[in-house]
Design an enzyme around this catalytic site. Structure first.
Site, PDB file in Angstrom:
ATOM      1  N   CYS A   8      47.056  30.159  38.951  1.00  0.00           N
ATOM      2  CA  CYS A   8      46.518  31.508  39.079  1.00  0.00           C
ATOM      3  C   CYS A   8      46.771  32.047  40.474  1.00  0.00           C
ATOM      4  O   CYS A   8      46.757  31.320  41.451  1.00  0.00           O
ATOM      5  CB  CYS A   8      45.025  31.458  38.778  1.00  0.00           C
ATOM      6  SG  CYS A   8      44.159  32.966  39.137  1.00  0.00           S
TER       7      CYS A   8
ATOM      8  N   CYS B   5      40.315  44.394  56.916  1.00  0.00           N
ATOM      9  CA  CYS B   5      40.577  43.391  55.873  1.00  0.00           C
ATOM     10  C   CYS B   5      41.898  42.685  56.140  1.00  0.00           C
ATOM     11  O   CYS B   5      42.388  41.953  55.299  1.00  0.00           O
ATOM     12  CB  CYS B   5      40.554  44.021  54.485  1.00  0.00           C
ATOM     13  SG  CYS B   5      41.662  45.407  54.326  1.00  0.00           S
TER      14      CYS B   5
ATOM     15  N   CYS C  86      36.490  32.613  34.662  1.00  0.00           N
ATOM     16  CA  CYS C  86      36.863  32.534  36.080  1.00  0.00           C
ATOM     17  C   CYS C  86      35.625  32.175  36.895  1.00  0.00           C
ATOM     18  O   CYS C  86      34.555  32.755  36.719  1.00  0.00           O
ATOM     19  CB  CYS C  86      37.411  33.874  36.532  1.00  0.00           C
ATOM     20  SG  CYS C  86      37.545  34.027  38.307  1.00  0.00           S
TER      21      CYS C  86
END
Ligand code: SAH
Length: 503
Positions: A79, A442, A165
């Site tokens: 993933c 970020c 998840c």
């Protein structure tokens, strides 16, 4: 030894790259190995060889690093979401702290001792699982023709079937299963990216952590579904369900959502509340706080931008507020304000806040959010920060209003996307000369670049604190603040004292 494609090498991993890959060296030749971890001794196969370095594939872990832990999710290697789930959470935090520091030193040009002196320890999570309030699951078919939903394998568009998840909320699994079952029962097809045929593209699920309210939005390649009532009937039974809608996306594009949609059941938005936290609470390491305090309520629609980790967001915004040092008298600009989250947080402690954001819908939401919370001292402008701010500055100066309060903010807060601030924006910020600049980032590489600019133009970096918004991924959020250096006029005496002839 020749380092060519397909050669198998044994190497000790000595470092971590910015994307979480392991880095090892053999006789000065560097190997980048995805999924290998600092401290591992591994066998790896060279996939792409260059003169001084190569990318290699992890074949076998000969001696595992002591930083390794048993990952919760069996799909973590395939993933694209959790690049470093196999690393202990403690080591993940140390990796992120170091990544930010390295960027500040290498890109920002700050001295290492200077950064060590002002950087505060990363704010981690107490329970770094099930923290995401939003998930978007692609829908497709497996090789046998079964309907599946899950995640894209890293850097591809093939779907790994997984409804559970470990980062998402527990309700996701039930909701996804209900929708797949409905699709089977009602012959509703999954969208196929290659042919452009089929109906259901993605399932968006959002949950307000404070309110417990859940929203489901099914994104379809069309305008309606067969037997919509059956879908509503089944989904509305899920505990907390507040909003069920469709979103129409008939374009052949990677963009998940289209612009229009239709509400099938319930409300068009869900609510969530963000509470301020004290520094003590942030430093306590705890995730939960006693919610018996005033917070800001937000309405979230399927298309709104909203931070995905609400627990860490409260810590992040509270730190930004702390760094802004507001007393109630200040004028504040909040650039890249989104739906006004930081603006409204600050408005409660400032005299006046001005927000700027490029997405018009976000600004409409910001104004609604202000109203909803009875906040009247926040005003919002649509446009690019690098255009709105300079244009406003030039126009006001040209009109002879150089003493206009908006031109002399006490604090400017910025929270740009990964590419950081445009230089035109930084330039005007410097001209406006606020006492403090709070920078929420970020991406520490662009943060370092922008801090360098600000420090070359009269500001001094005071504090930097990473906040782990995205546990198990390599991404790291960071909040920092700068102060304007004392103006030259104050320094004249000092200069005279030292006998400098250039004073
Ligand atoms: N402070 C907000 C949003 C931060 S995300 C929050 O925490 O919720 C960054 C925001 O910057 C996004 O809302 C994005 O739409 C906006 N943005 C991107 N480029 C911009 C630009 N050039 N000028 C102004 N806003 C921009």
């Amino acid at each position: 030894m020749e380092y060519t494609k397909n050669a198998v090498v044994t190497v000790t991993i000595e470092d971590v790259g910015t994307d979480g890959e392991g880095i090892g060296k053999i006789d000065g030749y560097t190997l980048f190995i995805k999924d290998a971890m600092i401290g591992d001794v591994v066998e790896a196969k060279i996939m792409k060889a260059k003169k001084n370095y190569a990318y290699a594939r992890l074949e076998k872990i000969l001696q595992p690093s002591e930083k390794r832990v048993e990952p919760l999710c069996v799909y973590h290697r395939q993933c694209g979401g959790c690049q470093i789930q196999a690393m202990s959470y403690e080591a993940q935090l140390a990796f992120k702290q170091n990544k930010v520091k390295n960027h500040l030193v290498r890109i920002g040009g700050f001295a290492e001792e200077f950064i060590d002196g002002l950087m505060e320890p990363i704010v981690g999570m107490e329970h770094p699982w099930n923290y995401r309030n939003k998930a978007q699951f692609p829908v497709g078919m497996d090789r046998e023709g079964n309907l599946i939903t899950g995640f894209y394998a890293g850097r591809t568009h093939s779907i790994i079937a997984n409804t559970d998840c470990a980062l998402g909320v527990k309700e996701n699994q039930q909701i996804l299963e209900v929708i797949l079952e409905y699709m089977k029962q009602n012959q509703v097809s999954a969208y196929n990216e290659t042919t452009g045929k089929g109906l259901v593209r993605h399932i968006l699920i959002r949950k307000g952590f404070t309110s417990g309210e859940i929203m489901v939005c099914v994104i379809i390649n069309g305008k309606r579904l067969n037997n919509e009532d059956a879908l509503v009937e089944a989904l509305s039974k899920v505990g907390g369900m507040k909003s069920i809608s469709l979103n129409f996306n008939t374009q052949n594009t990677n963009v998940i959502m289209g612009r229009e949609g239709r509400l099938l059941w319930g409300e068009s938005t869900i609510r969530d509340v963000i509470h301020p936290r004290t520094l003590e609470e942030i430093n306590s390491g705890k995730d939960a706080i006693d919610k018996d305090r005033e917070g800001i309520t937000f309405a979230i629609s399927p298309l709104s931008f909203y931070q995905v980790n609400p627990v860490q967001t409260e810590k992040l915004y509270s730190l930004a507020l702390e760094y802004a040092q507001l007393t109630g008298k200040e004028t504040v600009w909040d650039l890249y304000c989104g739906i006004g989250t930081i603006s409204l947080f600050m408005a409660q402690r400032a005299k006046q806040v001005y927000g700027v954001e490029i997405v018009e819908q976000a600004i409409l939401d910001a104004r609604e959010n202000a109203k909803r919370n009875g906040i009247i001292n926040a005003e919002f402008f649509v446009g690019k920060a690098e255009e709105v701010l300079p244009e406003f500055y030039e126009k006001t100066m040209a009109a002879g209003q150089s003493d206009h309060a908006m031109l002399h903010p006490d604090v400017i807060c910025v929270d740009p996307p990964r590419k950081g601030c445009d230089e035109a924006c930084l330039d005007t910020m410097v001209k406006m000369a606020p006492k403090r600049i709070v920078y929420v980032s970020c991406d520490s590489a662009t943060l370092a670049r922008d801090l360098k600019y600000l420090c070359e133009h009269g500001y001094e970096l005071k504090k930097v604190r990473p906040v782990d918004q995205f546990a198990h991924s390599v991404h790291c959020e960071c909040v920092s603040y700068l102060e304007k250096k004392r103006p030259i006029a104050y320094r004249e005496e000092e200069v005279a004292d030292c006998g400098c002839i250039y004073g």
